[in-house]
Write a protein that holds these residues in place. Structure first.
Motif, PDB file in Angstrom:
ATOM      1  N   ALA A 184      33.284  37.138  39.546  1.00  0.00           N
ATOM      2  CA  ALA A 184      33.710  38.652  40.085  1.00  0.00           C
ATOM      3  C   ALA A 184      34.953  39.855  39.124  1.00  0.00           C
ATOM      4  O   ALA A 184      35.392  39.191  38.091  1.00  0.00           O
ATOM      5  N   TYR A 196      31.601  39.099  47.401  1.00  0.00           N
ATOM      6  CA  TYR A 196      31.946  38.650  48.476  1.00  0.00           C
ATOM      7  C   TYR A 196      30.897  38.632  49.465  1.00  0.00           C
ATOM      8  O   TYR A 196      30.437  37.818  50.032  1.00  0.00           O
ATOM      9  N   VAL A 217      32.170  30.789  41.928  1.00  0.00           N
ATOM     10  CA  VAL A 217      32.985  32.125  41.966  1.00  0.00           C
ATOM     11  C   VAL A 217      33.760  31.569  41.225  1.00  0.00           C
ATOM     12  O   VAL A 217      34.928  30.906  41.085  1.00  0.00           O
ATOM     13  N   ASP A 219      37.059  33.854  40.058  1.00  0.00           N
ATOM     14  CA  ASP A 219      37.738  35.156  40.373  1.00  0.00           C
ATOM     15  C   ASP A 219      39.359  35.385  39.709  1.00  0.00           C
ATOM     16  O   ASP A 219      39.640  34.374  39.618  1.00  0.00           O
ATOM     17  N   LYS A 221      41.319  37.734  41.084  1.00  0.00           N
ATOM     18  CA  LYS A 221      42.412  38.233  41.904  1.00  0.00           C
ATOM     19  C   LYS A 221      42.453  36.676  42.478  1.00  0.00           C
ATOM     20  O   LYS A 221      42.075  36.168  43.658  1.00  0.00           O
ATOM     21  N   PHE A 224      41.439  38.877  47.627  1.00  0.00           N
ATOM     22  CA  PHE A 224      40.101  40.020  48.195  1.00  0.00           C
ATOM     23  C   PHE A 224      39.397  40.226  49.241  1.00  0.00           C
ATOM     24  O   PHE A 224      40.739  39.893  50.558  1.00  0.00           O
ATOM     25  N   GLN A 227      39.404  39.324  52.912  1.00  0.00           N
ATOM     26  CA  GLN A 227      39.582  37.646  52.156  1.00  0.00           C
ATOM     27  C   GLN A 227      38.816  36.362  53.918  1.00  0.00           C
ATOM     28  O   GLN A 227      37.726  35.710  53.819  1.00  0.00           O
ATOM     29  N   ARG A 244      35.847  28.582  45.270  1.00  0.00           N
ATOM     30  CA  ARG A 244      35.387  29.926  44.395  1.00  0.00           C
ATOM     31  C   ARG A 244      37.148  29.640  43.312  1.00  0.00           C
ATOM     32  O   ARG A 244      37.976  28.725  44.221  1.00  0.00           O
ATOM     33  N   GLY A 246      39.635  30.735  42.144  1.00  0.00           N
ATOM     34  CA  GLY A 246      40.737  32.250  41.911  1.00  0.00           C
ATOM     35  C   GLY A 246      41.449  31.900  40.497  1.00  0.00           C
ATOM     36  O   GLY A 246      41.622  30.779  39.640  1.00  0.00           O
ATOM     37  N   GLY A 251      40.628  30.728  37.186  1.00  0.00           N
ATOM     38  CA  GLY A 251      39.467  31.957  37.768  1.00  0.00           C
ATOM     39  C   GLY A 251      39.624  33.245  36.865  1.00  0.00           C
ATOM     40  O   GLY A 251      38.503  33.755  36.495  1.00  0.00           O
TER      41      GLY A 251
END
Lengths: 421, 240
Positions: A184, A196, A217, A219, A221, A224, A227, A244, A246, A251
């Motif tokens: 991402a 997403y 994923v 990411d 951030k 998001f 979310q 995911r 992060g 991430g």
């Protein structure tokens, strides 16, 4: 039309010394608006100016592709809810029904002094007002190991069309139990819920066709868009499928190897079957060539979308730095209408009304499970500022979610007609 | 609560001249199930595109809500239903509910030879389906059933505002991102050629959050009385 001494001189020199540029429009003394980019901002502004000025303004739209594939709903194509032709549009109506002069070419330079846009085909277009709506380009080296030359192995699919088709083909041919990775982008980027919704659509496809497959994923951030809605939806519809990472889990420390088809998150390397790299973004390159960017984006005045550096050059949509609006097709379309009204007022004596902006973004999580977020905006001296907004709630009934999805279908039909006539 | 809503709607009726009433009966039916149930009705009744033109055993059912009973020119009704119409019978959710439940309870000599639908849910579903082919409030996906109030009390000041159609055209650009000027509707209803009064009352109903769609509530929330009137003036005469 203002003519200062310098631009007068350079125009005069150009006329006397250089060979005359081939000018496409036979404008018969009408003011000329050149629009670069035929997406949600550019197609809309071209159509509104041409239609509302009743022939008083000559509108030229420069767009390289003959068939435009919308980024919005391209995730639904990945999920199998749409076919590629459902999201493809041509410019025949703009040319035939609205009198827009559609030029299929690349804009490769802007001379703001001579007020000319040069095209890759070698000709030049003279303008009174120039509206740039070029969308995004990618920042080199934002994901270590990835470059445009690797986009066939690791597609971004963040400009719709062949890239989206490639990603779907890769998804379809994943081995049983394989791994789909998505990297991402950092803020700000096109379509904040886009990555997403894409995860949701990929999960939908895998659940039906390859249920033991996984989605990773990476990411950068912490948070998001939508979310809580997405995370609830993934747990509800695709339990255990989406992992995911992060920034807490590395991430933001990501590299890829397109040859080896590996993704490395915080030093840990994983072999993946599909790797969808959505890089960090900047304004479409022509904005930079025109000299209207500051950093990655083009700052604009909220009242009419004119650039901070040149009142005769406007920037719409994703490429602009305008304030609080998200980079979305809906936003670009909304900004285009304000801009069209202002440009028409500046070139003819039509009425100019106060700037009002709005945005709504619908996302599909699973069949008939649609959610939305929206806001209204106004122009202030500093920026486009948010006034009010809403977001779908996590405890809505299935009926509401279905109605929301159906509403998004209606919106797609509506904005497509609003852009392409 | 019911009394005050009825009072409000009466107020609107008297001022705007809309003939609607608050129905007592149904909750929100499922128009999809209604569509399936309507198969039984379709032997005699036409509905949808071109229904007005078709010669059927029964009258067509487009724009049924708010229609006075036995009022179509091209259909020969029973004396019984004609009389009911002359006495003020109007098709709304409550009267339709009663008629579909037992036609003879409403018009003893009706030509609609139909035993009726005893299941209240099925009637709600049928009514929800019929409503898709009626005027405002027609096919708002999130709209409450016709049985709910859709009108707000509009003050004489609001009703007196004369809309600036040119400003309305500019403002309408926001609407046109979703609502198609061709009149196509697909999850989002057509809003072209609405009578001004209906447009104004619908927008005020969103503004006061009486109608439930979040997008519309937000859009309406920042529109002034002048702006709503401007939009209404424009959409009433919009060219396709």
């Amino acid at each position: 039309m203002k003519l200062n001494r310098r631009s007068f001189l350079s125009t005069a020199i150009a006329a006397s010394v250089l060979p005359a540029p081939i000018v496409h429009a036979s404008n018969h003394g009408r003011p000329i608006v050149v629009v670069v980019g035929g997406g949600a901002g550019g197609a809309t502004v071209a159509r509104y100016i041409a239609n509302d000025s009743n022939g008083e303004i000559s509108v030229i739209l420069v767009e390289p592709t003959r068939k435009y594939y919308t980024c919005f709903f391209s995730n639904l194509y990945l999920g199998g809810f749409k076919e590629i032709d459902d999201i493809g549009h041509t410019y025949g109506n703009l040319a035939g029904n609205y009198g827009v002069n559609v030029v299929h070419d690349w804009a490769v330079g802007v001379d703001r002094t001579a007020k000319q846009v040069s095209l890759a085909g070698g000709s030049a277009l003279t303008y009174d007002k120039l509206i740039l709506s070029p969308g995004i380009d990618f920042l080199e080296d934002s994901v270590e190991g990835w470059s445009l030359s690797a986009q066939n192995r690791m597609p971004h699919a963040y400009k719709a069309g062949s890239q989206t088709q490639l990603l779907r083909a890769q998804l379809n041919s994943m081995p049983e139990g394989g791994v789909f990775a998505l990297v991402a982008p950092p803020n700000p980027f096109r379509c904040p819920p886009g990555p997403y919704e894409r995860i949701s659509m990929v999960a939908h496809h895998l659940k039906e066709n390859n249920p033991t497959a996984k989605i990773i994923v990476a990411d950068p951030k912490e948070k998001f868009s939508k979310q809580s809605l997405f995370e609830q939806g993934w747990n509800r519809h695709y339990p255990g499928m989406v992992d995911r990472y992060g920034p807490d889990f590395g991430g933001d420390k990501v590299s890829v190897d397109p040859e080896a088809m590996t993704l490395t998150i915080d030093g840990e390397t994983t072999k993946v079957d599909v790797c969808n790299v959505i890089p960090a973004q900047k304004a479409g390159h022509i904005a930079e060539l025109a000299g209207v960017t500051d950093g990655n984006w083009a700052p604009v005045n909220a009242v009419d979308m004119s650039t901070k550096v040149d009142p005769d050059v406007y920037v719409l949509g994703d490429a602009s730095k305008q304030g609080d609006m998200p980079k979305s097709a809906f936003s670009a379309n909304s900004q285009a209408k304000v801009c069209a009204n202002a440009v028409r007022g500046a070139l003819t004596d039509s009425r100019v009304f106060p700037a009002k902006f709005s945005n709504t973004c619908w996302s599909l999580i699973e069949t008939n499970d649609g959610v939305k977020v929206g806001a209204t905006y106004e122009a202030t001296d500093e920026k486009i500022a948010k006034v009010d907004g809403f977001i779908s709630s996590t405890d809505e009934t299935p009926d509401i979610r279905k109605a929301t999805y159906e509403e998004s279908e209606g919106w797609y039909a509506g904005i497509s007609a609003d852009m392409f006539g | 609560m019911k009394r005050s809503l009825s009072f409000l709607s009466c107020l609107v009726l008297s001022v705007v001249g809309l003939s609607a009433q608050i129905a007592a009966a149904s909750g929100l039916g499922d128009s999809e199930r209604g569509r399936e149930l309507f198969v039984e009705c379709s032997g005699c009744h036409a509905i949808g595109m071109g229904a007005e033109e078709r010669v059927e055993i029964g009258p067509h059912l487009n724009l049924l809500f708010g229609r006075t009973a036995a009022s179509l020119d091209n259909y020969r009704y029973s004396d019984s239903l004609t009389r009911a119409g002359a006495n003020g019978l109007e098709w709304q959710a409550d009267t339709l509910d009663a008629y579909i439940k037992n036609p003879y309870s409403i018009a003893s000599g009706t030509r609609m030879s139909f035993k009726g639908v005893s299941d209240g849910q099925q009637r709600d579903d049928l009514i929800a389906y019929l409503r898709l082919f009626s005027d405002d409030p027609a096919d708002f996906p999130e709209a409450a059933p016709t049985a709910n109030p859709s009108f707000v009390a509009l003050t004489p000041e609001i009703l007196a505002v004369v809309g600036d159609a040119e400003y309305g055209e500019y403002l309408s650009a926001e609407c046109k991102t979703c609502h198609q000027t061709s009149g196509e509707s697909n999850g989002i209803p057509s809003i072209i050629w609405w009578p001004e009064g209906k447009f104004v009352s619908a927008m005020h109903a969103y503004k006061e959050k009486l109608r439930p769609n979040q997008v519309m509530q937000l859009v309406a929330s920042r529109l002034s009385n002048d702006e709503i009137a401007a939009l209404a003036a424009y959409f009433e005469i919009i060219e396709e």
